[in-house]
Write a protein that holds these residues in place. Structure first.
Motif, PDB file in Angstrom:
ATOM      1  N   ARG A   1       0.882  -1.168   0.000  1.00 32.61           N
ATOM      2  CA  ARG A   1       0.000   0.000   0.000  1.00 32.61           C
ATOM      3  C   ARG A   1       0.923   1.222   0.000  1.00 32.61           C
ATOM      4  N   SER A   2       0.906   1.953  -1.087  1.00 30.47           N
ATOM      5  CA  SER A   2       1.950   2.960  -1.285  1.00 30.47           C
ATOM      6  C   SER A   2       1.615   4.328  -0.672  1.00 30.47           C
ATOM      7  N   ALA A   3       2.472   4.736   0.245  1.00 35.13           N
ATOM      8  CA  ALA A   3       2.337   6.081   0.836  1.00 35.13           C
ATOM      9  C   ALA A   3       2.654   7.149  -0.214  1.00 35.13           C
ATOM     10  N   LEU A   4       3.546   6.815  -1.128  1.00 36.21           N
ATOM     11  CA  LEU A   4       3.885   7.788  -2.181  1.00 36.21           C
ATOM     12  C   LEU A   4       2.690   7.990  -3.120  1.00 36.21           C
ATOM     13  N   ASP A   5       1.966   6.903  -3.406  1.00 35.45           N
ATOM     14  CA  ASP A   5       0.737   7.049  -4.213  1.00 35.45           C
ATOM     15  C   ASP A   5      -0.224   8.016  -3.521  1.00 35.45           C
ATOM     16  N   ALA A   6      -0.320   7.885  -2.211  1.00 36.60           N
ATOM     17  CA  ALA A   6      -1.237   8.766  -1.459  1.00 36.60           C
ATOM     18  C   ALA A   6      -0.817  10.226  -1.613  1.00 36.60           C
ATOM     19  N   VAL A   7       0.487  10.479  -1.522  1.00 39.04           N
ATOM     20  CA  VAL A   7       0.972  11.865  -1.688  1.00 39.04           C
ATOM     21  C   VAL A   7       0.644  12.359  -3.097  1.00 39.04           C
ATOM     22  N   GLU A   8       0.869  11.493  -4.083  1.00 40.99           N
ATOM     23  CA  GLU A   8       0.606  11.920  -5.463  1.00 40.99           C
ATOM     24  C   GLU A   8      -0.877  12.199  -5.681  1.00 40.99           C
ATOM     25  N   LEU A   9      -1.729  11.346  -5.108  1.00 44.46           N
ATOM     26  CA  LEU A   9      -3.174  11.561  -5.259  1.00 44.46           C
ATOM     27  C   LEU A   9      -3.623  12.806  -4.504  1.00 44.46           C
ATOM     28  N   MET A  10      -2.993  13.053  -3.371  1.00 41.80           N
ATOM     29  CA  MET A  10      -3.330  14.279  -2.631  1.00 41.80           C
ATOM     30  C   MET A  10      -2.977  15.508  -3.484  1.00 41.80           C
ATOM     31  N   ASN A  11      -1.799  15.474  -4.060  1.00 43.11           N
ATOM     32  CA  ASN A  11      -1.386  16.606  -4.902  1.00 43.11           C
ATOM     33  C   ASN A  11      -2.316  16.778  -6.101  1.00 43.11           C
ATOM     34  N   THR A  12      -2.758  15.661  -6.665  1.00 41.07           N
ATOM     35  CA  THR A  12      -3.698  15.732  -7.794  1.00 41.07           C
ATOM     36  C   THR A  12      -5.031  16.318  -7.340  1.00 41.07           C
ATOM     37  N   GLY A  13      -5.494  15.880  -6.189  1.00 38.16           N
ATOM     38  CA  GLY A  13      -6.747  16.403  -5.643  1.00 38.16           C
ATOM     39  C   GLY A  13      -6.673  17.906  -5.425  1.00 38.16           C
TER      40      GLY A  13
ATOM     41  N   MET B   1      -8.308   6.170  -0.851  1.00 40.48           N
ATOM     42  CA  MET B   1      -8.077   5.553  -2.166  1.00 40.48           C
ATOM     43  C   MET B   1      -6.916   4.580  -2.155  1.00 40.48           C
ATOM     44  N   THR B   2      -5.948   4.834  -1.308  1.00 39.19           N
ATOM     45  CA  THR B   2      -4.730   4.018  -1.336  1.00 39.19           C
ATOM     46  C   THR B   2      -4.650   3.030  -0.176  1.00 39.19           C
ATOM     47  N   GLU B   3      -5.689   3.044   0.666  1.00 41.09           N
ATOM     48  CA  GLU B   3      -5.695   2.195   1.883  1.00 41.09           C
ATOM     49  C   GLU B   3      -4.453   2.431   2.725  1.00 41.09           C
ATOM     50  N   THR B   4      -4.098   3.685   2.807  1.00 41.64           N
ATOM     51  CA  THR B   4      -3.014   4.082   3.712  1.00 41.64           C
ATOM     52  C   THR B   4      -3.650   4.922   4.815  1.00 41.64           C
TER      53      THR B   4
END
Ligand code: ZN
Ligand code: ZN
Length: 478
Positions: free
Chosen positions: A208-220, A284-287
């Protein structure tokens, strides 16, 4: 100039070595926000040696302190700062970018001058209270972490400034002017995302990627930007990308967000929307994530009554004189800066003042802007933030700018470090001390001014102060 004010000026001049030596010492030993241990100790020592009652670790902030003299009202606060900026090490008086020590900090915002000029004012006021026997108190506030940490805003959350009748301060700039207008509000939050590490190829379904979460946050947040008012800004920096291995699912990643808005209450609301996006990214990322409040500052509440007092005293004190050597240094240093033909805040809004500054700055060629910009009152918004804003929500507050930097010098620049450590810097800090001390005398002597300033303050703050500092938060050096 009254005899009383002349005596104060003479006293500041007589003691000028105390202030200029301290400025040089702090310039030579720059310390980052909330780590100003040496600088704070130097101030505390000077204040103690000169009859001020010193409170260390003020408001439970290690490098904050106060120095108090006198008793009763009016209580005038003089605000000093002393933090430096990273990566701005620079040789004193040099005409090109020459770090003394690569990567080391430097006083690119001139807080070596700011604090010591404010100290000179506090000394001048103390001398006045002592010699006149007038009732009243002066408090020098050692305010750390202006560049990061916003100690004054934490103090505002704790109601510190409410006890003052007025607060005065200054900032070195490339002009002599009374500051007017307002700044924007800002809040910084660190979002630390936590996921589950896994082999990115062999076992991705368990990661479960914490980096994905950061990227999705930035996209949001990118989608949020279209739906904010135009005074708002949202900035971010990824401070931890979870490592440098693409074949490992990143278990941790951190993003630091800074939100801005013209008004502090809108900034607090905007932050709630950014928080929701962080929650969405985690979902979204289950983090999951932890959220750390870093700092915040409110917009500045101007006080035209106090601005008038500062202007009259600026005019009365007069301006420094410069040697030929200082002028040619200033011209040479200014030639390394972006062109600035109409310096000062008011030049941006008022055609008559713009013509005045164009002419007096010799169309940007004068090196040092050794003239006082005409009085100008405004509630106009200027990008950038300061924790003086939070003070101004709790007590009538006003500031001056004094030419301690050369014409056109960018904020936080090596040019400012070079000039702020020179004799031009000395002259600026003494000038600020004289003007602030003489203005304070008017506030002690003429209660009707403070009454008027208070009435104006009450009117401007009638909507109530929304403190950007969250309950329980402590200043954090980042
Ligand atoms: Zn700064
Ligand atoms: Zn500054």
């Amino acid at each position: 100039m009254t005899e009383l004010k002349q005596q104060i000026i003479d006293y500041i001049v007589k003691n000028s070595d105390i202030f200029t030596n301290l400025s040089d010492e702090i310039w030579a030993n720059p310390e980052l926000s909330l780590k100003e241990y040496r600088s704070a100790a130097l101030y505390e020592k000077v204040l103690e040696e000169n009859g001020f009652r010193v409170e260390k670790n003020f408001d439970d902030i290690e490098t904050a302190f106060t120095g108090t003299f006198g008793s009763g009202h009016p209580v005038i606060g003089i605000l000093g700062e002393y933090d430096a900026l990273s990566g701005l090490s620079q040789e004193r008086g040099a005409l090109s970018h020459k770090p003394l020590k690569s990567g080391a900090p430097g006083h690119g915002c001139g807080h070596n001058m700011l604090g010591t000029g404010a100290l000179a004012a506090a000394f001048g006021i103390k001398h006045y209270l002592e010699t006149s026997g007038h009732e009243g108190t002066v408090i020098f506030f050692g305010c750390p972490g202006e560049e990061g940490g916003a100690a004054k805003a934490f103090m505002a959350r704790d109601g510190i400034w409410k006890d003052l009748d007025a607060a005065l301060t200054w900032h070195p700039e490339d002009v002599n002017e009374v500051k007017t207008g307002t700044n924007n509000s800002t809040i910084q939050i660190m979002y630390d995302f936590h996921g589950v590490s896994a082999h990115a190829a062999g076992d991705p379904e368990h990661g479960r990627s914490a980096l994905d979460a950061v990227e999705l946050m930035n996209t949001g947040v990118q989608y949020l930007r279209e739906h904010m008012t135009s005074d708002c800004r949202v900035h971010y920096a990824i401070t931890d990308a979870g490592g440098v291995s693409p074949n490992v699912v990143q278990e941790h990643a951190t993003v630091l967000y800074m939100v801005r808005a013209g008004k502090v209450r809108n900034c607090v609301e905007l932050l709630k929307r950014v928080d929701k996006i962080a929650e969405g990214a985690a979902l979204m990322t289950e983090t999951n994530f932890t959220r750390t409040f870093i700092d915040g500052t409110a917009d500045l509440v101007p006080n035209f009554t106090l601005e008038n007092v500062l202007f009259e005293n600026f005019k009365e004190v007069g301006l420094p004189t410069y040697t030929d050597e200082e002028i040619s240094f200033a011209k040479a240093l200014s030639s390394t800066c972006p062109e600035n033909t109409a310096p000062g805040f008011a030049s941006k809004f008022d055609d008559t003042i713009r013509e005045f500054t164009e002419e007096h700055s010799e169309h940007g060629k004068c090196g040092i802007n050794n003239f006082l910009i005409p009085l100008y009152h405004s509630t106009a918004f200027q990008a950038g933030s300061t924790d003086v804003g939070d003070v101004s929500w709790e007590t009538p507050t006003a500031q001056i700018h004094v030419a301690g930097f050369v014409n056109g010098a960018p904020g936080h620049s090596w040019q400012n470090v070079s000039c702020g450590g020179s004799s031009i810097g000395h002259k600026a800090l003494l000038q600020a001390g004289k003007v602030l001390a003489c203005a304070a005398v008017d506030l002690y002597e003429k209660p009707e001014i403070l009454k008027e300033a208070r009435a104006e303050f009450e009117k401007r703050t009638a909507c109530g102060y929304v403190c950007p500092i969250e309950d329980g938060a402590k200043p954090i050096a980042i």
